[in-house]
Design an enzyme around this catalytic site. Structure first.
Site, PDB file in Angstrom:
ATOM      1  N   SER A 270     -12.717  -7.703   0.946  1.00 40.66           N
ATOM      2  CA  SER A 270     -12.064  -6.855   1.951  1.00 40.66           C
ATOM      3  C   SER A 270     -12.457  -7.305   3.362  1.00 40.66           C
ATOM      4  O   SER A 270     -13.623  -7.633   3.616  1.00 40.66           O
ATOM      5  CB  SER A 270     -12.496  -5.403   1.754  1.00 40.66           C
ATOM      6  N   LEU A 271     -11.478  -7.297   4.261  1.00 40.30           N
ATOM      7  CA  LEU A 271     -11.769  -7.663   5.649  1.00 40.30           C
ATOM      8  C   LEU A 271     -12.106  -6.437   6.491  1.00 40.30           C
ATOM      9  O   LEU A 271     -12.373  -6.553   7.687  1.00 40.30           O
ATOM     10  CB  LEU A 271     -10.569  -8.411   6.248  1.00 40.30           C
ATOM     11  N   SER A 272     -12.105  -5.256   5.870  1.00 41.56           N
ATOM     12  CA  SER A 272     -12.423  -4.036   6.631  1.00 41.56           C
ATOM     13  C   SER A 272     -13.833  -4.060   7.223  1.00 41.56           C
ATOM     14  O   SER A 272     -14.018  -3.658   8.376  1.00 41.56           O
ATOM     15  CB  SER A 272     -12.239  -2.789   5.761  1.00 41.56           C
ATOM     16  N   LYS A 319      -6.502   6.129  -3.704  1.00 40.75           N
ATOM     17  CA  LYS A 319      -5.704   6.818  -2.682  1.00 40.75           C
ATOM     18  C   LYS A 319      -5.052   8.089  -3.209  1.00 40.75           C
ATOM     19  O   LYS A 319      -4.877   9.049  -2.472  1.00 40.75           O
ATOM     20  CB  LYS A 319      -4.605   5.877  -2.158  1.00 40.75           C
ATOM     21  N   ASN A 340      -5.529   7.187   2.535  1.00 42.13           N
ATOM     22  CA  ASN A 340      -6.347   5.962   2.571  1.00 42.13           C
ATOM     23  C   ASN A 340      -7.578   6.110   3.462  1.00 42.13           C
ATOM     24  O   ASN A 340      -8.338   5.164   3.611  1.00 42.13           O
ATOM     25  CB  ASN A 340      -5.499   4.768   3.034  1.00 42.13           C
ATOM     26  N   ASP A 356      -1.892   4.231   6.750  1.00 42.18           N
ATOM     27  CA  ASP A 356      -0.927   3.164   6.439  1.00 42.18           C
ATOM     28  C   ASP A 356       0.376   3.415   7.207  1.00 42.18           C
ATOM     29  O   ASP A 356       1.079   2.483   7.589  1.00 42.18           O
ATOM     30  CB  ASP A 356      -0.634   3.125   4.928  1.00 42.18           C
ATOM     31  N   GLY A 381       6.676   0.965  -4.192  1.00 39.39           N
ATOM     32  CA  GLY A 381       5.322   1.310  -4.659  1.00 39.39           C
ATOM     33  C   GLY A 381       4.565   2.074  -3.582  1.00 39.39           C
ATOM     34  O   GLY A 381       5.156   2.740  -2.722  1.00 39.39           O
ATOM     35  N   GLY A 486       1.873  -9.079   8.252  1.00 38.94           N
ATOM     36  CA  GLY A 486       1.118  -8.007   7.599  1.00 38.94           C
ATOM     37  C   GLY A 486      -0.246  -7.774   8.225  1.00 38.94           C
ATOM     38  O   GLY A 486      -0.826  -6.700   8.083  1.00 38.94           O
TER      39      GLY A 486
HETATM   40  P1  NAP Z   1       2.532  -1.422  -5.790  1.00 34.16           P
HETATM   41  O1  NAP Z   1       2.317   0.046  -5.639  1.00 34.16           O
HETATM   42  O2  NAP Z   1       2.125  -2.088  -7.028  1.00 34.16           O
HETATM   43  O3  NAP Z   1       4.123  -1.680  -5.581  1.00 34.16           O
HETATM   44  C1  NAP Z   1       4.660  -2.960  -5.694  1.00 34.16           C
HETATM   45  C2  NAP Z   1       6.164  -2.885  -5.496  1.00 34.16           C
HETATM   46  O4  NAP Z   1       6.634  -4.210  -5.456  1.00 34.16           O
HETATM   47  C3  NAP Z   1       6.908  -2.159  -6.606  1.00 34.16           C
HETATM   48  O5  NAP Z   1       8.014  -1.496  -6.064  1.00 34.16           O
HETATM   49  C4  NAP Z   1       7.333  -3.296  -7.524  1.00 34.16           C
HETATM   50  O6  NAP Z   1       8.558  -3.065  -8.190  1.00 34.16           O
HETATM   51  C5  NAP Z   1       7.569  -4.406  -6.520  1.00 34.16           C
HETATM   52  N1  NAP Z   1       7.346  -5.719  -7.133  1.00 34.16           N
HETATM   53  C6  NAP Z   1       6.196  -6.150  -7.707  1.00 34.16           C
HETATM   54  N2  NAP Z   1       6.354  -7.417  -8.131  1.00 34.16           N
HETATM   55  C7  NAP Z   1       7.620  -7.779  -7.843  1.00 34.16           C
HETATM   56  C8  NAP Z   1       8.383  -8.966  -8.053  1.00 34.16           C
HETATM   57  N3  NAP Z   1       7.840 -10.025  -8.631  1.00 34.16           N
HETATM   58  N4  NAP Z   1       9.650  -8.991  -7.612  1.00 34.16           N
HETATM   59  C9  NAP Z   1      10.214  -7.918  -7.015  1.00 34.16           C
HETATM   60  N5  NAP Z   1       9.545  -6.759  -6.798  1.00 34.16           N
HETATM   61  C10 NAP Z   1       8.248  -6.700  -7.200  1.00 34.16           C
HETATM   62  O7  NAP Z   1       1.834  -2.216  -4.609  1.00 34.16           O
HETATM   63  P2  NAP Z   1       1.536  -1.701  -3.112  1.00 34.16           P
HETATM   64  O8  NAP Z   1       0.223  -1.017  -3.048  1.00 34.16           O
HETATM   65  O9  NAP Z   1       2.723  -0.980  -2.601  1.00 34.16           O
HETATM   66  O10 NAP Z   1       1.334  -3.078  -2.328  1.00 34.16           O
HETATM   67  C11 NAP Z   1       2.407  -3.996  -2.226  1.00 34.16           C
HETATM   68  C12 NAP Z   1       2.047  -5.122  -1.271  1.00 34.16           C
HETATM   69  O11 NAP Z   1       1.891  -4.622   0.037  1.00 34.16           O
HETATM   70  C13 NAP Z   1       0.735  -5.800  -1.638  1.00 34.16           C
HETATM   71  O12 NAP Z   1       1.011  -7.056  -2.165  1.00 34.16           O
HETATM   72  C14 NAP Z   1      -0.024  -5.939  -0.343  1.00 34.16           C
HETATM   73  O13 NAP Z   1      -0.171  -7.307  -0.005  1.00 34.16           O
HETATM   74  C15 NAP Z   1       0.856  -5.305   0.695  1.00 34.16           C
HETATM   75  N6  NAP Z   1       0.083  -4.335   1.502  1.00 34.16           N
HETATM   76  C16 NAP Z   1      -0.296  -4.718   2.742  1.00 34.16           C
HETATM   77  C17 NAP Z   1      -1.004  -3.861   3.528  1.00 34.16           C
HETATM   78  C18 NAP Z   1      -1.389  -4.285   4.913  1.00 34.16           C
HETATM   79  O14 NAP Z   1      -2.285  -3.671   5.501  1.00 34.16           O
HETATM   80  N7  NAP Z   1      -0.755  -5.295   5.468  1.00 34.16           N
HETATM   81  C19 NAP Z   1      -1.345  -2.587   3.062  1.00 34.16           C
HETATM   82  C20 NAP Z   1      -0.943  -2.212   1.775  1.00 34.16           C
HETATM   83  C21 NAP Z   1      -0.230  -3.107   0.999  1.00 34.16           C
HETATM   84  P3  NAP Z   1       8.670  -2.257  -9.597  1.00 34.16           P
HETATM   85  O15 NAP Z   1       8.794  -0.802  -9.222  1.00 34.16           O
HETATM   86  O16 NAP Z   1       9.874  -2.817 -10.226  1.00 34.16           O
HETATM   87  O17 NAP Z   1       7.409  -2.555 -10.355  1.00 34.16           O
END
Ligand code: NAP
Length: 523
Positions: A270-272, A319, A340, A356, A381, A486
């Site tokens: 984690s980078l936090s 969360k 969060n 978030d 998600g 991001g």
């Molecule tokens: P999550 O709850 O697991 O949700 C993932 C979503 O992406 C779901 O809707 C899933 O679809 C979809 N998905 C997964 N794999 C896929 C694929 N191969 N093709 C198309 N759709 C796909 O994850 P999350 O917590 O929302 O996080 C998602 C991403 O956001 C992470 O990878 C992270 O890098 C990024 N994030 C960034 C920050 C930041 O501070 N920049 C913060 C939080 C998250 P289904 O419903 O069909 O499974």
């Protein structure tokens, strides 16, 4: 048969306590050759003048003593611990008790100021043998440290300390293995209870034990141990001296320091900690944030309430799990159903926030008017929930597109947004496109969340931040479309956390700088 120490363990008159001012950070060194050991010692001096020589790491420990003597003669400001733990007590030395005592004594005569003998060896020694050893150590001006190690758990620490204290050593060292965050509390309690009567060192090994490594000195520990560099750890969970000093500012932690954590599993990358500790320093806030490897919410809550923690950044799946344990939360957090950020109130209760949302809204409102904007969200998600609820609240028209269409429909219904099938999405134009799927993360497949021809937006925001420039951002840039990385979300959600925790404005530019630098360095 182990010898029980007499009530006055040493019949010779007690010598004055060795006058040591070793500092709070001892760098533990191990090597395969004497030359390497001393080269490491030389390099470690940049971080600390307090070194532990793990003689048992060498195939022939005695061969290192002449060089060690030379080194200590050249560096009179160095305090050195000599350790030669036997194999059966968790070390590498294959010799018998006699040889261990002999080596430690020679190390003392070579200039080491502290000799570490494991309690099992002290108990195994005959009374006369131990008394002779101690008196020779004293003659050499060397203090006597007795150590206990439990390589599997944290249990019976007071009994371990009692066993050690029966020898009335100059230093009492109790090391256990943390299997939970709560194990840190047991070690800190031990330090508090024994530090008035002894010079005590208490550490819980393992990743979960980081709290003891950083907060031990504050609890009253004589010092803490560190490694010289990443990969050179002499014990599990050991942190480099540079990290303890530059990231956690261990030498400046005092009773007034507020303790924060970022909790999850895994959490090591984690980078936090880097981002928040940099911000604390920049804004002169007496606080430290530690990575807390958390297997269960109950374990985190025990630490949060008993240490206590002033606040916690929580990652998935905590969360959602944490919601029933909050005294209160803001209405948007309740609607999203994910929190969060925890803050401990003056009443000792936990209050929940979702930063978030700020991580998504703030970068966008810097670039466009959100009210009335057409925003497409890819994914449905956890991250998408924060985006959709937050942007609908700001008055945006939000369209959700997801691999599993039913999930998009459900989220749209909850958040008063719209869901789109992929073919509808491909024909439409949006002011903003936000990717909340993991597509584009290093190693993920497919690397693009949409077909190239489907990109039809005025601004592209990719929540993925590793790599810094994702395939989606590259594609957008190649078409002249402005982008948001991001990293900006990560920094903005962290900035909001900082504000909630400290009441001060967050040094956003500095936070962004250190996070980007760390991501670039990691590659
Ligand atoms: P999550 O709850 O697991 O949700 C993932 C979503 O992406 C779901 O809707 C899933 O679809 C979809 N998905 C997964 N794999 C896929 C694929 N191969 N093709 C198309 N759709 C796909 O994850 P999350 O917590 O929302 O996080 C998602 C991403 O956001 C992470 O990878 C992270 O890098 C990024 N994030 C960034 C920050 C930041 O501070 N920049 C913060 C939080 C998250 P289904 O419903 O069909 O499974």
């Amino acid at each position: 048969m182990p010898s029980t120490p007499p009530s006055t363990p040493d019949s010779t008159p007690a010598a004055p306590q060795p006058r040591l001012r070793p500092g709070k950070l001892c760098v533990a060194l191990q090597a395969e050759s004497p030359a390497d050991l001393l080269a490491q010692a030389e390099a470690a001096l940049e971080d600390s003048k307090f070194l532990e020589f793990r003689l048992d790491s060498l195939p022939k420990p005695a061969a290192a003593l002449p060089r060690l003597k030379e080194f200590l003669a050249q560096h009179r400001d160095v305090t050195a611990i000599a350790t030669c733990r036997r194999k059966k007590f968790g070390g590498n030395f294959s010799g018998a008790l006699n040889s261990e005592l002999d080596l430690l004594l020679k190390a003392a005569q070579a200039g080491c100021q502290i000799a570490d003998l494991e309690v099992e060896s002290a108990e195994e020694a005959k009374l006369a043998q131990l008394a002779k050893f101690r008196s020779a150590l004293r003659e050499a001006g060397c203090a006597f440290l007795v150590s206990f190690h439990d390589f599997s758990r944290t249990r019976g620490l007071d009994q371990a300390a009692d066993r050690i204290e029966a020898f009335s050593p100059d230093f009492v060292k109790v090391v256990s293995t943390a299997r939970s965050l709560a194990d840190n509390l047991a070690v800190l309690r031990l330090i508090e209870n024994h530090s008035l009567s002894s010079h005590v060192i208490g550490i819980a090994m393992g990743e979960e034990g980081i709290v003891t490594r950083v907060l031990g000195p504050r609890a009253g520990a004589a010092f803490t141990f560190a490694s010289s560099s990443g990969g050179a750890e002499t014990a599990p969970g050991q942190v480099t001296a540079r990290t303890l000093r530059n990231l956690y500012h261990v030498e400046h932690i005092d009773q007034a320091t507020r303790i924060f954590g970022v909790a999850g599993n895994p959490i090591a990358h984690s980078l936090s900690p880097l981002m928040q500790n940099t911000a604390f320093r920049r804004q002169v806030v007496n606080a430290v944030l530690l990575p807390l490897k958390t297997r269960t919410l109950a374990d985190l809550l025990t630490l949060a309430l008993e240490l206590p923690l002033s606040g916690v950044a929580v990652t998935m799946p905590l969360k959602q799990e944490v919601l029933p344990h909050l005294a209160n939360m803001d209405p948007l957090t309740a609607r999203i159903g994910a929190c969060n950020t925890l803050r401990t109130g003056a009443d000792g209760k936990l209050y929940g926030f979702n930063t978030d949302v700020a991580g998504i809204v703030r970068p966008l409102e810097k670039r466009l008017r959100i009210k009335g904007a057409r925003i497409a969200v890819l994914g449905a998600g956890g991250a998408a929930r924060a985006a959709v609820f937050g942007l609908v609240e700001q008055g945006a028209e939000v369209f959700i597109v997801n691999r599993t269409h039913e999930t998009a429909v459900k989220l749209a219904r909850q958040a008063k947004a719209k869901s789109l099938k992929r073919e509808q999405f491909a024909k439409a134009h949006f002011d903003v496109l936000i990717n909340t799927t993991p597509c584009g993360m290093a190693g993920s497949k497919p690397s693009l969340p949409i077909e190239e021809r489907e990109l039809n937006a005025g601004l592209v925001f990719d929540l993925v931040y590793n790599p810094l420039e994702t395939p989606l951002l590259k594609l957008a840039k190649s078409r002249g479309i402005p982008v948001i990385s991001g990293v900006e979300m990560f920094v903005q959600q962290g900035a909001r956390q900082f504000e909630i925790w400290t009441g001060k404005p967050a040094p956003e530019a500095e936070m962004q700088r250190v996070v980007e630098l760390a991501l670039r360095t990691r590659g």
